[in-house]
Write a protein that holds these residues in place. Structure first.
Motif, mmCIF file in Angstrom:
data_model
loop_
_atom_site.group_PDB
_atom_site.id
_atom_site.type_symbol
_atom_site.label_atom_id
_atom_site.label_comp_id
_atom_site.label_asym_id
_atom_site.label_seq_id
_atom_site.Cartn_x
_atom_site.Cartn_y
_atom_site.Cartn_z
ATOM 1 N N GLU A 39 0.759 -1.100 -0.037
ATOM 2 C CA GLU A 39 -0.043 -0.021 -0.097
ATOM 3 C C GLU A 39 0.729 1.277 -0.172
ATOM 4 O OE1 GLU A 39 -2.804 -0.585 3.265
ATOM 5 O OE2 GLU A 39 -3.494 -2.367 2.428
ATOM 6 N N ALA A 40 2.002 1.202 0.754
ATOM 7 C CA ALA A 40 2.795 2.359 0.617
ATOM 8 C C ALA A 40 3.446 2.697 -0.583
ATOM 9 C CB ALA A 40 4.059 2.091 2.020
ATOM 10 N N VAL A 41 3.804 1.439 -1.280
ATOM 11 C CA VAL A 41 4.405 1.685 -2.723
ATOM 12 C C VAL A 41 3.263 2.106 -3.651
ATOM 13 C CG1 VAL A 41 5.223 0.399 -4.667
ATOM 14 C CG2 VAL A 41 6.164 0.045 -2.499
ATOM 15 N N GLN A 42 2.024 1.610 -3.518
ATOM 16 C CA GLN A 42 0.935 2.255 -4.206
ATOM 17 C C GLN A 42 0.813 3.767 -4.249
ATOM 18 O OE1 GLN A 42 -0.362 0.791 -6.948
ATOM 19 N NE2 GLN A 42 1.179 -0.881 -6.301
ATOM 20 N N GLN A 43 0.822 4.198 -2.799
ATOM 21 C CA GLN A 43 0.733 5.751 -2.303
ATOM 22 C C GLN A 43 1.711 6.326 -2.888
ATOM 23 O OE1 GLN A 43 -1.977 6.918 -1.095
ATOM 24 N NE2 GLN A 43 -1.084 9.001 -1.247
ATOM 25 N N ALA A 44 2.993 5.860 -2.887
ATOM 26 C CA ALA A 44 4.191 6.601 -3.582
ATOM 27 C C ALA A 44 3.891 6.871 -5.022
ATOM 28 C CB ALA A 44 5.565 5.961 -3.303
ATOM 29 N N LYS A 45 3.474 5.776 -5.567
ATOM 30 C CA LYS A 45 3.391 5.839 -7.027
ATOM 31 C C LYS A 45 2.250 6.680 -7.219
ATOM 32 C CE LYS A 45 4.553 1.199 -8.270
ATOM 33 N NZ LYS A 45 3.903 -0.215 -9.090
ATOM 34 N N LYS A 46 1.002 6.960 -6.673
ATOM 35 C CA LYS A 46 0.062 7.887 -6.708
ATOM 36 C C LYS A 46 0.572 9.484 -6.694
ATOM 37 C CE LYS A 46 -4.492 9.117 -5.089
ATOM 38 N NZ LYS A 46 -5.306 9.076 -3.871
ATOM 39 N N GLN A 47 1.352 9.474 -5.462
ATOM 40 C CA GLN A 47 2.038 10.801 -5.299
ATOM 41 C C GLN A 47 2.807 11.334 -6.493
ATOM 42 O OE1 GLN A 47 1.240 13.002 -3.130
ATOM 43 N NE2 GLN A 47 0.190 11.967 -1.857
ATOM 44 N N TYR A 48 3.659 10.262 -6.919
ATOM 45 C CA TYR A 48 4.502 10.526 -8.132
ATOM 46 C C TYR A 48 3.845 11.142 -9.176
ATOM 47 C CZ TYR A 48 7.767 9.752 -11.762
ATOM 48 O OH TYR A 48 8.469 9.942 -13.177
ATOM 49 N N TYR A 49 2.647 10.123 -9.556
ATOM 50 C CA TYR A 49 2.097 10.568 -10.984
ATOM 51 C C TYR A 49 1.157 11.628 -10.790
ATOM 52 C CZ TYR A 49 3.121 5.852 -12.415
ATOM 53 O OH TYR A 49 3.903 4.806 -12.721
ATOM 54 N N THR A 50 0.634 12.006 -9.787
ATOM 55 C CA THR A 50 -0.013 13.393 -9.400
ATOM 56 C C THR A 50 1.045 14.513 -9.739
ATOM 57 O OG1 THR A 50 -1.696 12.243 -7.840
ATOM 58 C CG2 THR A 50 -1.222 14.753 -7.789
ATOM 59 N N ALA A 51 2.010 14.455 -8.970
ATOM 60 C CA ALA A 51 3.080 15.315 -9.145
ATOM 61 C C ALA A 51 3.539 15.642 -10.533
ATOM 62 C CB ALA A 51 4.269 15.326 -8.235
ATOM 63 N N ALA A 52 3.794 14.367 -11.314
ATOM 64 C CA ALA A 52 4.304 14.454 -12.642
ATOM 65 C C ALA A 52 3.387 15.044 -13.467
ATOM 66 C CB ALA A 52 4.616 13.058 -13.321
ATOM 67 N N SER A 53 1.865 14.796 -13.404
ATOM 68 C CA SER A 53 1.134 15.259 -14.389
ATOM 69 C C SER A 53 0.643 16.816 -14.129
ATOM 70 C CB SER A 53 -0.487 14.705 -13.982
ATOM 71 O OG SER A 53 -0.803 15.161 -12.714
ATOM 72 N N HIS A 54 1.267 17.567 -13.024
ATOM 73 C CA HIS A 54 1.118 18.928 -12.900
ATOM 74 C C HIS A 54 2.505 19.629 -13.021
ATOM 75 C CE1 HIS A 54 -2.364 17.656 -10.057
ATOM 76 N NE2 HIS A 54 -2.710 18.374 -10.850
ATOM 77 N N GLN A 55 3.500 18.814 -13.432
ATOM 78 C CA GLN A 55 4.691 19.616 -13.511
ATOM 79 C C GLN A 55 4.932 20.423 -14.696
ATOM 80 O OE1 GLN A 55 8.064 17.085 -14.611
ATOM 81 N NE2 GLN A 55 7.087 16.168 -16.185
ATOM 82 N N THR A 56 5.281 21.781 -14.436
ATOM 83 C CA THR A 56 5.574 22.677 -15.454
ATOM 84 C C THR A 56 7.041 22.981 -15.534
ATOM 85 O OG1 THR A 56 4.823 24.223 -13.760
ATOM 86 C CG2 THR A 56 3.238 23.579 -15.207
ATOM 87 N N GLY A 57 7.883 22.126 -16.081
ATOM 88 C CA GLY A 57 9.134 22.543 -16.222
ATOM 89 C C GLY A 57 10.054 22.532 -14.868
ATOM 90 N N VAL A 58 9.387 21.789 -14.114
ATOM 91 C CA VAL A 58 10.094 21.591 -12.686
ATOM 92 C C VAL A 58 11.071 20.717 -12.842
ATOM 93 C CG1 VAL A 58 8.236 22.597 -11.165
ATOM 94 C CG2 VAL A 58 8.540 20.151 -11.631
ATOM 95 N N ASP A 59 12.102 20.498 -11.957
ATOM 96 C CA ASP A 59 13.128 19.466 -11.912
ATOM 97 C C ASP A 59 12.923 18.037 -12.648
ATOM 98 O OD1 ASP A 59 15.637 18.238 -11.524
ATOM 99 O OD2 ASP A 59 15.542 18.669 -9.177
#
Length: 82
Positions: A39-59
């Motif tokens: 469940e923790a790995v799934q949560q990390a993946k979810k956080q990653y994909y959420t952040a990646a979908s909102h990225q605008t030229g960030v790191d």
């Protein structure tokens, strides 16, 4: 400005939590801990994909490293479940 930073921090924290939980679960091989680690790995993946979908030229490097870490801990967990 704080929104991308906050998203990145959430990803970083979720990955660190998943790494700890996967490490503990793979050492103990306890079913409950393995499930919690999954469940923790799934949560990390979810956080990653959420952040990646909102990225605008960030790191970009941050996302590369994060993706590699998630893949590594997911693989470690899957190997432990075999």
């Amino acid at each position: 400005m704080s929104e991308p930073y906050n998203d990145l921090k959430q990803v970083e924290m979720a990955i660190k939590a998943a790494e700890r939980m996967v490490g503990q679960a793979t050492m103990s091989m306890d079913e409950d801990q393995l499930q919690a680690a999954t469940e923790a790995v799934q949560q990390a993946k979810k956080q990653y994909y959420t952040a990646a979908s909102h990225q605008t030229g960030v790191d970009e490097r941050f996302f590369e490293i994060s993706s590699e870490l998630i893949e590594k801990i997911d693989h470690q967990l899957e190997e432990a479940k075999k």
